[in-house]
Design a protein around this motif. Structure first.
Motif, mmCIF file in Angstrom:
data_model
loop_
_atom_site.group_PDB
_atom_site.id
_atom_site.type_symbol
_atom_site.label_atom_id
_atom_site.label_comp_id
_atom_site.label_asym_id
_atom_site.label_seq_id
_atom_site.Cartn_x
_atom_site.Cartn_y
_atom_site.Cartn_z
ATOM 1 N N SER A 87 0.888 -1.167 0.000
ATOM 2 C CA SER A 87 0.000 0.000 0.000
ATOM 3 C C SER A 87 0.921 1.210 0.000
ATOM 4 C CB SER A 87 -0.862 0.036 1.258
ATOM 5 O OG SER A 87 -1.353 -1.230 1.551
ATOM 6 N N THR A 88 0.765 2.041 -1.000
ATOM 7 C CA THR A 88 1.812 3.026 -1.247
ATOM 8 C C THR A 88 1.811 4.192 -0.267
ATOM 9 O OG1 THR A 88 0.297 4.010 -2.805
ATOM 10 C CG2 THR A 88 1.995 2.555 -3.696
ATOM 11 N N GLY A 89 0.704 4.410 0.418
ATOM 12 C CA GLY A 89 0.664 5.539 1.347
ATOM 13 C C GLY A 89 0.217 6.830 0.705
ATOM 14 N N LEU A 90 -0.150 6.779 -0.577
ATOM 15 C CA LEU A 90 -0.642 7.989 -1.239
ATOM 16 C C LEU A 90 -2.020 8.352 -0.704
ATOM 17 C CD1 LEU A 90 0.276 7.192 -4.943
ATOM 18 C CD2 LEU A 90 1.470 8.709 -3.379
ATOM 19 N N LYS A 91 -2.264 9.650 -0.526
ATOM 20 C CA LYS A 91 -3.587 10.092 -0.105
ATOM 21 C C LYS A 91 -4.446 10.299 -1.354
ATOM 22 C CE LYS A 91 -4.373 10.539 3.513
ATOM 23 N NZ LYS A 91 -4.689 9.411 4.424
ATOM 24 N N GLU A 92 -5.542 9.540 -1.421
ATOM 25 C CA GLU A 92 -6.372 9.583 -2.625
ATOM 26 C C GLU A 92 -7.017 10.937 -2.862
ATOM 27 O OE1 GLU A 92 -9.225 6.470 -2.528
ATOM 28 O OE2 GLU A 92 -7.853 5.130 -3.582
ATOM 29 N N ARG A 93 -7.288 11.646 -1.766
ATOM 30 C CA ARG A 93 -7.988 12.922 -1.914
ATOM 31 C C ARG A 93 -7.041 14.065 -2.249
ATOM 32 N NH1 ARG A 93 -13.313 12.346 0.871
ATOM 33 N NH2 ARG A 93 -13.117 10.583 2.254
ATOM 34 N N LEU A 94 -5.740 13.791 -2.298
ATOM 35 C CA LEU A 94 -4.786 14.847 -2.646
ATOM 36 C C LEU A 94 -4.318 14.653 -4.088
ATOM 37 C CD1 LEU A 94 -2.542 15.092 0.545
ATOM 38 C CD2 LEU A 94 -4.625 16.321 0.010
ATOM 39 N N GLU A 98 0.435 17.534 -4.495
ATOM 40 C CA GLU A 98 0.261 17.623 -3.036
ATOM 41 C C GLU A 98 0.824 16.395 -2.326
ATOM 42 O OE1 GLU A 98 -3.788 20.321 -2.614
ATOM 43 O OE2 GLU A 98 -3.931 18.231 -3.231
ATOM 44 N N PHE A 102 3.741 16.335 0.378
ATOM 45 C CA PHE A 102 3.526 15.687 1.673
ATOM 46 C C PHE A 102 4.732 14.838 2.050
ATOM 47 C CE2 PHE A 102 0.936 12.020 3.754
ATOM 48 C CZ PHE A 102 1.349 12.402 5.024
ATOM 49 N N TYR A 103 5.169 13.985 1.125
ATOM 50 C CA TYR A 103 6.238 13.051 1.468
ATOM 51 C C TYR A 103 7.638 13.623 1.256
ATOM 52 C CZ TYR A 103 2.970 9.314 2.343
ATOM 53 O OH TYR A 103 1.980 8.544 2.891
ATOM 54 N N SER B 5 4.621 19.376 6.755
ATOM 55 C CA SER B 5 4.017 18.803 5.539
ATOM 56 C C SER B 5 2.885 17.866 5.926
ATOM 57 C CB SER B 5 5.072 18.083 4.703
ATOM 58 O OG SER B 5 5.312 16.786 5.186
ATOM 59 N N ARG B 16 -11.090 18.514 1.778
ATOM 60 C CA ARG B 16 -11.716 17.781 0.671
ATOM 61 C C ARG B 16 -12.779 16.817 1.161
ATOM 62 N NH1 ARG B 16 -6.759 17.835 -2.763
ATOM 63 N NH2 ARG B 16 -6.652 20.079 -2.954
ATOM 64 N N ASP B 76 -4.916 3.159 3.154
ATOM 65 C CA ASP B 76 -4.044 3.540 2.030
ATOM 66 C C ASP B 76 -2.553 3.394 2.350
ATOM 67 O OD1 ASP B 76 -3.284 5.776 3.460
ATOM 68 O OD2 ASP B 76 -4.580 7.158 2.385
ATOM 69 N N GLY B 77 -2.235 2.936 3.553
ATOM 70 C CA GLY B 77 -0.830 2.675 3.857
ATOM 71 C C GLY B 77 -0.078 3.873 4.401
ATOM 72 N N SER B 78 -0.734 5.021 4.527
ATOM 73 C CA SER B 78 0.037 6.163 5.037
ATOM 74 C C SER B 78 0.322 6.011 6.527
ATOM 75 C CB SER B 78 -0.642 7.500 4.729
ATOM 76 O OG SER B 78 -2.002 7.463 4.997
#
Lengths: 204, 220
Positions: A87-94, A98, A102-103, B5, B16, B76-78
């Motif tokens: 799971s890549t950790g990307l925020k879907e809503r961004l 962005e 973030f990273y 960040s 959002r 989502d893994g964050s």
């Protein structure tokens, strides 16, 4: 920038849901070396990466980084490590931009532009990650590797969902990292074409 | 990832997903509105009951907002990335909860005077009610975040969160409504406010620390 640190793992045992994934696993990664972890589905490849990253706790054994014991306090390692999991950790809503901010907040703008162009994401900067394809999202997640000073990369299935040009680009980028003395630990089911890796088999 | 960040990204995500926040606020308004309709619309009932009604509605609405606060990060893994970022997990949790608190409680406070009018709450007591909300809700949020962190890896965790967390909410509700009752009876109420503040400060010390442990256990 040149790195000259090494990672040593000795006597590592991983247990998940009361099942031993590996016992007494020892290996070391030297500067400029890539290791591909081999094993069947469920052999514990991802778990091994998670244990090294500090997501999962160590049941037994020790982890040394830069000649220091980081088994219990992983901060020294985490400051110079990048971990991209399944799971890549990307925020879907961004949006793409962005997520990168973030990273990798310290990445200079021109460098971001250049890397995004190279990754074919430049025209997608303001698109929400939610509406990207799996391969494009994977590219966004991997974009972190272009802005990092981390010496150790832990990549779980980095080639998944990437097309041929993406795979070639990532392999070239990993090769460049290795030539600077970086270390890479990765799991993948397809054998890398251009990358020279040492293979490490996980046997239960 | 840095603290700044992280805060920016969380803020953008929150902005959002404002529909979720709006749902909780709407729920709050509906619950408060149903009391006069369902029981008794006369000032004789509503004036003494106003504090209790507003507080019960607040707790239910906040529980709704906080229960799934970590769900998306887990999926989502964050959350894994928070753990491996080398930053203090407690501080990240605190930043996230505080942002969420601001997004939910501030609009709720803005709406309270209007609902106070509807419940025939005298203007003098409205200030006290808003003070109890301001001082008590951080504890509600922080303890709720702990429950959310504990149950983040479960599919149907909502009910469990409520069972786990409700005991911590009871004293907050008791002190908040007794404070308002004391004010309405013309008695000193500063002791009740002090207790609310004490509970919020205690949660501030305990909750981020324990939530961090719960998150580490959940991603394991």
């Amino acid at each position: 920038m040149h790195f000259s640190v090494s990672l040593t793992i000795s006597g590592l045992g991983i247990e998940r849901s009361d099942r031993d994934l590996c016992r007494d696993l020892s290996f070391s990664v030297q500067a400029g070396e890539a290791i591909r972890i081999l094993g069947e589905n469920g052999a514990g490849k991802s778990s091994l990466l998670k244990v090294v990253a500090g997501v999962m706790s160590v049941q037994e054994g020790q982890i040394f980084f830069a000649d220091q014991d980081v088994t219990l306090d992983r901060r020294l390692l985490q400051q110079t490590m990048i971990y991209i999991g399944h799971s890549t950790g990307l925020k879907e809503r961004l949006s793409v931009a962005e997520n990168i901010a973030f990273y990798s907040p310290h990445a200079p703008l021109d460098q971001v532009d250049q890397a995004l162009r190279q990754l074919g994401l430049f025209h997608l900067q303001d698109v929400l990650v939610k509406s990207l394809s799996a391969g494009q999202a994977r590219r966004v997640a991997l974009a972190r590797l272009w802005f990092t000073n981390a010496s150790l990369w832990l990549l779980d299935e980095p080639f998944a969902a990437l097309d041929a040009s993406g795979v070639a680009m990532l392999e070239a980028h990993i090769q460049q990292h290795l030539s600077r003395g970086g270390m890479v630990l990765l799991t993948t089911h397809q054998a890398p074409c251009s990358l020279s890796v040492r293979e490490l088999a996980l046997v239960p | 990832m840095t603290y700044t960040s992280f805060m920016r990204a969380q803020y953008a995500v929150l902005w959002r997903s404002k529909q979720d926040v709006l749902n909780a606020l709407l729920f709050f308004v509906i619950v408060v509105t149903l009391f006069p309709l369902g029981i008794d619309p006369s000032p004789a009932f509503l004036t003494p009951a106003a504090g209790g009604i507003v507080w019960c509605a607040t707790v239910l609405a906040l529980l709704m907002a906080i229960e799934g606060v970590f769900k998306e990060d887990y999926r989502d893994g964050s959350m894994e990335q928070w753990v491996v970022s080398g930053l203090s997990l407690s501080l990240l949790v605190l930043i996230k909860v505080m942002l969420q608190w601001g997004a939910v409680v501030l609009p709720l406070l803005v709406m309270t005077p209007l609902l106070g009018q509807m419940l025939f709450l005298p203007n003098d007591d409205l200030g006290v009610l808003m003070l109890t909300l301001l001082l008590g809700t951080p504890s509600i949020f922080l303890m709720g975040a702990l429950g959310a962190a504990l149950t983040v890896s479960l599919k149907q965790g909502a009910m469990l969160v409520m069972l786990l967390i409700l005991p911590f909410y009871v004293p907050v509700i008791i002190f908040a409504t007794s404070g308002l009752q004391a004010a309405q009876a013309g008695l000193p109420y500063s002791g009740f406010l002090a207790m609310l503040l004490a509970m919020s400060l205690l949660s501030l010390v305990v909750s981020p620390f324990l939530s961090a442990i719960a998150i580490k256990a959940s991603v394991n």
